[in-house]
Design a protein around this motif. Structure first.
Motif, short mmCIF file in Angstrom:
data_model
loop_
_atom_site.label_atom_id
_atom_site.label_comp_id
_atom_site.label_asym_id
_atom_site.label_seq_id
_atom_site.Cartn_x
_atom_site.Cartn_y
_atom_site.Cartn_z
N ALA A 16 -4.81 16.39 -23.01
CA ALA A 16 -4.88 14.93 -22.92
C ALA A 16 -3.49 14.33 -22.76
O ALA A 16 -3.28 13.42 -21.94
N ILE A 17 -2.54 14.83 -23.53
CA ILE A 17 -1.16 14.32 -23.46
C ILE A 17 -0.57 14.58 -22.08
O ILE A 17 0.06 13.70 -21.48
N LYS A 18 -0.77 15.80 -21.56
CA LYS A 18 -0.20 16.15 -20.25
C LYS A 18 -0.81 15.30 -19.14
O LYS A 18 -0.11 14.86 -18.21
N GLN A 19 -2.11 15.07 -19.21
CA GLN A 19 -2.75 14.23 -18.19
C GLN A 19 -2.21 12.81 -18.23
O GLN A 19 -2.01 12.16 -17.19
N PHE A 20 -1.96 12.33 -19.44
CA PHE A 20 -1.43 10.97 -19.62
C PHE A 20 -0.04 10.85 -18.99
O PHE A 20 0.25 9.90 -18.26
N PHE A 21 0.82 11.83 -19.25
CA PHE A 21 2.18 11.78 -18.72
C PHE A 21 2.20 11.95 -17.20
O PHE A 21 2.97 11.28 -16.50
N LYS A 22 1.37 12.83 -16.67
CA LYS A 22 1.29 13.00 -15.21
C LYS A 22 0.84 11.71 -14.55
O LYS A 22 1.36 11.31 -13.50
N TRP A 23 -0.14 11.05 -15.16
CA TRP A 23 -0.62 9.77 -14.64
C TRP A 23 0.49 8.74 -14.64
O TRP A 23 0.66 7.98 -13.68
N ARG B 183 2.79 9.30 -11.74
CA ARG B 183 2.18 8.89 -10.47
C ARG B 183 2.15 7.37 -10.31
O ARG B 183 2.30 6.85 -9.21
N GLN B 184 1.97 6.70 -11.44
CA GLN B 184 1.91 5.23 -11.41
C GLN B 184 3.30 4.60 -11.47
O GLN B 184 3.42 3.38 -11.50
N GLN B 185 4.34 5.45 -11.52
CA GLN B 185 5.74 5.00 -11.54
C GLN B 185 6.10 4.22 -12.79
O GLN B 185 6.99 3.35 -12.77
N TYR B 186 5.41 4.54 -13.90
CA TYR B 186 5.83 4.00 -15.19
C TYR B 186 6.88 4.91 -15.81
O TYR B 186 7.51 4.56 -16.81
N LEU B 187 7.02 6.09 -15.24
CA LEU B 187 7.90 7.12 -15.78
C LEU B 187 8.50 7.91 -14.63
O LEU B 187 7.81 8.20 -13.64
N GLN B 188 9.78 8.26 -14.74
CA GLN B 188 10.43 9.02 -13.67
C GLN B 188 10.27 10.51 -13.84
O GLN B 188 10.15 11.25 -12.87
N TYR B 189 10.24 10.97 -15.10
CA TYR B 189 10.26 12.42 -15.35
C TYR B 189 9.24 12.78 -16.43
O TYR B 189 9.17 12.12 -17.47
#
Length: 327
Positions: free
Chosen positions: A100-107, A110-116
């Motif tokens: 669940a955590i990994k899917q959240f961070f990948k999302w 993709r949504q450009q809320y996070l660079q890395y």
């Protein structure tokens, strides 16, 4: 990059994404949401982290170390100590949380809320091969017999046969409407995970059980002035669609009355699904893994290979019982 949003705000957006874009079931979405809210609360309290871009891989690793059984059993009124107090959650539970955590961070990337994506550094726990817990063929027969003797025997027997013969998920069973049956073709359309449809052939046994239940169902709805209700399985008191929990309680009651357990574990709808697959694989004629995968609605046929382990264990017991083994 967009303006900074708190992790709490992103969880709300991610939850909508799971519902609308991924078509995840309500239960799955709730599990994801609960997991991420727990993570966000811990990050805020223990690490003073509010924004996702400030989360480090070390933060996530530390959080995973907190996933332990509580000292006291939840909802216990007698302050009973938890038998696994302080122990890490089981590997399968931790794997679901990490997923669940990994899917959240990948999302978020993709949504450009996070660079890395720092969650990529978190390793999944090693999972041992666990055999699915199910009833034996003999206990499955006892279970059916007990269902046929209950007060709501027509309904509960049909529920039982559909679990044991079609291997349905409980979410699939509660969502069945009467119009999902095609009487001319002798088929039933099931709405599975991700709103994927599959059409199953219903057996003469299911058809007989359905024919016995239809007039009972109609009488209940007529008394409640709800003849337009579409749900197949309804409560006797209110004439409303049975919930997942209602089905689970019915199955638990039948198991108690039949005095059966699934590999010494409580019988649940999911264990009846496993029973269907294992009985088919071990005792059915011509039931190969692809056919069982299609019946169960497995998107990846590899998932179904777990039932081959049952046969291996069966063979192991046979070989070990050879009198020469002990000489």
């Amino acid at each position: 990059m967009t303006n900074l949003l708190s992790i709490d705000d992103l969880i709300d957006s991610f939850t909508i994404y799971l519902e609308v874009n991924k078509n995840y079931s309500k239960g799955t979405v709730e599990v994801y949401n609960h997991t991420l809210v727990s993570l966000a609360n811990w990050l805020k309290a223990a690490r003073n982290v509010i924004y996702i871009e400030n989360v480090t891989a070390n933060d996530l690793q530390l959080y995973l170390g907190t996933l332990r059984h509580p000292n006291i059993i939840n909802n216990s009124t007698s302050n009973k100590k938890h038998p696994k107090a302080g122990d890490l959650f089981e590997a399968t539970t931790r794997a679901r949380i990490i997923s669940a955590i990994k899917q959240f961070f990948k999302w978020a990337v993709r949504q450009q809320y996070l660079q890395y994506d720092v969650s990529q550094y978190i390793e999944n726990p090693k999972l041992g091969v666990r055999l699915p817990k199910s009833l034996s063929l003999q206990d499955a027969m006892k279970f059916e017999q007990a269902a046929a003797q209950r007060k709501s025997k027509e309904r509960d027997y049909l529920i039982t046969t559909m679990f044991l013969l079609l291997g349905l998920r409980v979410s699939e069973l509660v969502n069945i409407d009467l119009l999902h049956f095609n009487n001319d073709e002798g088929t039933l359309t099931i709405i599975g995970k991700g709103n994927k449809e599959r059409r199953l052939v219903i057996t003469p046994k299911i058809i007989r059980a359905l024919d016995n239940y239809r007039p009972i169902r109609y009488d209940i709805l007529k008394k409640r002035n709800k003849v337009d209700e579409s749900a197949l399985f309804i409560s006797e008191k209110r004439g409303q669609r049975l919930t997942r929990r209602s089905i689970e309680l019915i199955i638990e009651e039948i198991a108690k009355e039949a005095d059966v357990r699934a590999n010494n574990n409580k019988v649940t709808p999911h264990k009846l699904r496993h029973t269907c697959a294992t009985v088919l694989y071990n005792d059915g004629e011509g039931a190969d893994l692809l056919a069982i995968a299609e019946l169960l609605g497995h998107s990846d046929p590899k998932t179904t290979t777990i039932y081959t382990k049952i046969n291996t264990e069966k063979m192991r017991k046979i070989v070990s019982s050879n009198p020469l083994e002990s000489t």
